[in-house]
Every structure is written in C-alpha cells, then in structure tokens.
Design an enzyme around this catalytic site. Sequence first.
Site, short mmCIF file in Angstrom:
data_model
loop_
_atom_site.label_atom_id
_atom_site.label_comp_id
_atom_site.label_asym_id
_atom_site.label_seq_id
_atom_site.Cartn_x
_atom_site.Cartn_y
_atom_site.Cartn_z
N GLY A 174 82.52 -16.16 34.49
CA GLY A 174 82.93 -15.53 33.23
C GLY A 174 83.86 -14.34 33.46
O GLY A 174 84.89 -14.19 32.81
N ARG A 175 83.53 -13.51 34.48
CA ARG A 175 84.33 -12.31 34.71
C ARG A 175 85.67 -12.61 35.40
O ARG A 175 86.44 -11.71 35.69
CB ARG A 175 83.52 -11.30 35.51
CG ARG A 175 82.89 -11.83 36.77
CD ARG A 175 81.91 -10.85 37.34
NE ARG A 175 81.24 -11.38 38.54
CZ ARG A 175 80.10 -12.05 38.52
NH1 ARG A 175 79.49 -12.29 37.38
NH2 ARG A 175 79.55 -12.50 39.65
N LYS A 180 80.61 -19.25 28.05
CA LYS A 180 80.60 -20.29 29.09
C LYS A 180 79.29 -21.08 29.03
O LYS A 180 79.29 -22.29 29.02
CB LYS A 180 80.77 -19.64 30.46
CG LYS A 180 80.76 -20.63 31.60
CD LYS A 180 80.95 -19.95 32.94
CE LYS A 180 80.73 -20.96 34.06
NZ LYS A 180 80.78 -20.32 35.39
N GLU A 219 79.22 -6.33 38.69
CA GLU A 219 78.41 -7.55 38.52
C GLU A 219 78.62 -8.50 39.70
O GLU A 219 77.73 -9.24 40.08
CB GLU A 219 78.76 -8.25 37.21
CG GLU A 219 77.79 -9.37 36.86
CD GLU A 219 77.92 -9.83 35.40
OE1 GLU A 219 78.83 -10.63 35.11
OE2 GLU A 219 77.11 -9.40 34.58
N LYS A 250 67.11 -10.32 30.25
CA LYS A 250 67.22 -11.29 29.16
C LYS A 250 65.86 -11.95 28.91
O LYS A 250 65.43 -12.15 27.78
CB LYS A 250 68.26 -12.36 29.50
CG LYS A 250 69.68 -11.85 29.68
CD LYS A 250 70.61 -13.00 30.10
CE LYS A 250 72.03 -12.52 30.36
NZ LYS A 250 72.94 -13.60 30.84
N HIS A 300 90.97 15.88 30.76
CA HIS A 300 90.32 16.79 29.80
C HIS A 300 88.87 16.38 29.60
O HIS A 300 88.24 16.77 28.62
CB HIS A 300 91.09 16.75 28.48
CG HIS A 300 92.55 17.02 28.64
ND1 HIS A 300 93.07 18.29 28.68
CD2 HIS A 300 93.60 16.18 28.86
CE1 HIS A 300 94.39 18.23 28.87
NE2 HIS A 300 94.73 16.95 28.97
N GLU A 342 73.40 -12.70 22.32
CA GLU A 342 74.25 -11.95 21.38
C GLU A 342 75.25 -12.88 20.69
O GLU A 342 75.45 -12.81 19.46
CB GLU A 342 75.01 -10.84 22.11
CG GLU A 342 74.11 -9.77 22.76
CD GLU A 342 73.79 -10.09 24.20
OE1 GLU A 342 73.70 -11.29 24.57
OE2 GLU A 342 73.61 -9.13 24.99
O1 F6P Z 1 76.14 -10.51 32.00
C1 F6P Z 1 75.72 -11.76 32.30
C2 F6P Z 1 76.73 -12.78 31.85
O2 F6P Z 1 76.29 -14.04 32.25
C3 F6P Z 1 78.14 -12.50 32.39
O3 F6P Z 1 78.29 -12.89 33.73
C4 F6P Z 1 78.96 -13.30 31.43
O4 F6P Z 1 80.33 -12.95 31.46
C5 F6P Z 1 78.28 -12.91 30.11
O5 F6P Z 1 76.89 -12.80 30.43
C6 F6P Z 1 78.51 -13.90 28.98
O6 F6P Z 1 78.09 -15.16 29.40
P1 F6P Z 1 78.58 -16.44 28.53
O7 F6P Z 1 80.06 -16.53 28.67
O8 F6P Z 1 77.85 -17.59 29.14
O9 F6P Z 1 78.17 -16.19 27.10
#
Ligand code: F6P
Length: 521
Positions: free
Chosen positions: A253-254, A194, A339, A482, A370, A200
């Site tokens: 995002g979630r 987003k 979150e 971060k 288990h 990453e």
């Molecule tokens: O964990 C922080 C966060 O901003 C989440 O809310 C989000 O889903 C994830 O990192 C990835 O963010 P993006 O979609 O901006 O890469």
Amino acid sequence: MALLTEHPAWKELQAESRRAGEWHLRDLFAADPARETHYMRTAGPLTLDFSRERLTAGALQLLRDLAEEAKWRDARDALFAGRIVNPSENRAARHPALRGPVKVDSIAESQAKMLELAEDLRAGKVKGATGKTIRNLVHVGIGGSDVGPRLLEAVLADGRGPRLRFLANADAASLRAATRGLASDETLVMLASKSFGTAEMLRNGQSLREWLAVALGPKAGAHLLAATAAPAKAKAFGVAEDRILPLDEAVGGRFSLWSAVSLAAACAMGRENFEALLSGAAEMDAHAAAAPAETNLPLISALTGIWNINLLGFTSRALLPYAEPLALLPLYLQQLEMESLGKSVSSEGRALDYATAPVVFGATGTPAQHAFMQALHQGTSVMPAEIILAGQDDGPAAHRALMQANALAQAEALAFGADGGTGPLAAQKKCGGNRPSSILLLERLDARALGALIAFYEHRVFLQGLLWGVNPFDQWGVELGKKLAAPLQAVLEGRKDSPPARVPALLQRLGGKGREGHKGP
Ligand code: F6P
C-alpha cells in the site's frame, strides 16, 4: 542473512565512528575546500548534497564495504527481477513494474483504465445514475491508500477536473467535511483499499453509500468505484464489476501511488502529468539499478542513515521540504519509512540488538523554523535534517530567493554554528553546529522530479531494510491494535459480539449517543 553488526566492515566502522567524535564539520570543510563538490551527486532531476553529513572519505568507503558485504546489488537485482523480496508474505515487490517500460499486463490494464476514467471525468463526460454530469469525486481510503494520492494532488493539481474530497479518518467531522456542499447525484465515491477490509474505509464507505441512497435509492451502487486487490469483497459491498480497478497483490500500500489507487490524483493532474510522474520514477529506477556505489543516490543516502543512526546514535530525522505543496511528504515518509523499517526482528525471525527505523518527523520550511528548529540548533539531541529544495519555479524571484536562502541558511547554521558573542548571554546564544543535514535539490517541483524523489525514497527504504536485515514490505505490528479494537467497538455499539479480553476502565465513560446515520451536512 548476516545482520548489520555481523558484517566484517562493522568493527572498522565502529572504530571510525569513535574517531568521528573528534571531527567538527568546520574542520572537515577546512580540510577539503572542494568538499561540496566531492559530496554532491546528481541523478536526473535530483541532486544530493551530503557535504554537511559528518562523513569522511574513509567512513564512506567503509560504509560501501558494508553494502558490498550485504550483497546490495544482488538484492537490488532481485527486486527489479520481481523475485520474492517479501518472504513473510511470499511475495515480490512490484512497485517498479508500475512505472517500468514493461508492465505486468493486468496492472497495465488497470492503470490504463484508471487514466481513461480520469480523463473522462476531467472532460465532464461521465454521467451519474440520474443523467447528471459527475462533478465530484470522494476518495475513501487510509494509509497507503490515501496519503500518496493526496500528496500527488497537492503538488500536481492543475485546477481542472472534478471537485475532490479525501476521506481517511472515521470521525464524524471528517465524514461531514467529505460531503459538505456536494450533490450526491453528481458525486462518485472511490473506495480505495488494497485489502478491502480496513475498518475505517468500510465504515466510511457504508456511511457514504447511505448518503448516496438518500437521493439515488437503489441506484446508489452506480456511484461507487473501487481500487482493490480484493475484487470479490468490493463486489459483495455493492461495487459493479466494471467499476472495480484491480490492484496488484505484490505492491505494498505504501508503495502504490503509481497504481489505479491514484484515480483522484490523476483527475487533478491529468494523464500527461501522471505519465511524467511515472517516467521520473522510471528514470530513478534506471539509476538505482545501474549506478555504482560511488554515485548511487539511494545507496549513498541509505548508508548515510546507517552512519547517523547506528554509528553516531542519531535515531531521528527531520524532513524539511521548502515547498508548501510537499506539506504531506513528512506523513507520507513516516509511513514509507517507519511502517517498512520500524521492526526489531529480522526477516528470518532473529531479534535485533541495534536501532532500525528513525523517528521521522518534519514540516515545510520556513514554518518549521518557527516551530521546532530551535531544538535542532541547540537541543540536547542531535537530529539530522533532510532539506528538500526546488531550483526553479514560476513564481516571483523574491519569494524563491527567500525560500532558497532560508533553506541553505538552516543547513549552514546547523553545520557550522556560531559563538554566542561576549555578552552575558553568550552561552545561551551559542550554536555549537556540527549538526548534520543533507539537501535534496529538485530541478523544479514538477511531475518528473516528484516521481524521481518518491522512487529515490522507496529504493532507500529497500536498501536500509537489507542493511538492517528486516523485511521492508510487511507490517505485522499494526494487526494487534486492529484486533483489539473490534470487540471494544462492539461494546460501544451495544453489540453482543465476543467480549474484549480486557475491558479498559475508561470504556465505561465512552460511547454516548450521537446522530444516527449520515444524511450529509
Ligand atoms: O496501516 C496498515 C495498513 O495495512 C497499511 O499498510 C495500508 O496502507 C493501510 O493499512 C490501508 O490498507 P488497505 O489499502 O488495505 O485499506
């Protein structure tokens, strides 16, 4: 906005919870032989059996009074009307619009374009820069830009469509696994982010762009796609404008698996399934928007959580989906709930003196039996369980019977327990019971029921945010980590960026040389 403990009903709820200490579920069931029908509600393909929660009609009424005092209907209506419900970012929360009958234009267009591309990929109609048919799609994203699409794929893949890989983590093993056995000239890379700023995704995206360029050279960019609310950043990265699927800034995002971020999942399940997913969620939206407090599934479950966490002090919850395709659901709900609700300051900046998000953990049944269920049956902490079960499936009846019998047996054992007999190990064998659980029964684990289930959780999170007075749509707490990582990474990469504020002693023992770049396996 009044905080949880400032509502008039709170004091009476505290008194009721003190009385609750004398109740055992055995007694509650004995006192009301029809309890299971009184504590069971259905909405579309979902049935909630909350009879094994340590609730009475009196406690439920007081909880509903609390919701009335919190003006739950006004908040719900504001969500559906697209008003500002995320005050710290001054945004609406438009995930319902992604599956609603009336979609927001630009987003409807992006969703439609995503589904069209998915169908073309499934039909083998998409060609790469060298003219070869695209047979693979690597989805690069993390958090809400990863787990949702992966969960959908795990449940609804029909075996057709391109070979999919999901690359979320940035360790070398994940990177290698993402491209192992793939021909780059038959592979598209979807950069799902987003913000288009997540470290990453950028790191993995850069390595995959290098991997594409080994065979494709300057044409590598033609194999890049993006789903993002930051198209300018995606373009600057090298994604062609017509390969960027816009995401709505007002969808967290979630809460976004309904959007174009789910291209990989749509490739796996097809248009029909994706649309059934959206309609299942829309059905739950309609229920959430209209059902009165007495029958409103998300509200009943939200209030049960307040009762368990804030009145009975049970601050964790075990999620037990009795269906292996839902193995990712605990991780998905950890983000959706922890979150969204893992906060100790209200949306107006007031410190909270009560618990909020539970520690959500879980695994599929029966493997959980288990693994950690011993602790739920005889541990020192009471950990409410949430069991998910499908009523029908197309598998062998004997397997279905085993799964369903075990799911019910766990709920029964947790609720009613058993004495330990008369032998020398009586004490060690005794199960005290009175350990609460809810059961969510899906008619069958299909796209419609999955959509309804996920929308149910989204609405429950929203209502618990209201009751706790927290903003469920921001996540300021994840930013510090971060921020601290960037200068440490610079040191480890030998760059002379601004030095870290503090150099952890261990840093000297990290780093070390690995293979440079990514040339595939
Ligand atoms: O964990 C922080 C966060 O901003 C989440 O809310 C989000 O889903 C994830 O990192 C990835 O963010 P993006 O979609 O901006 O890469």
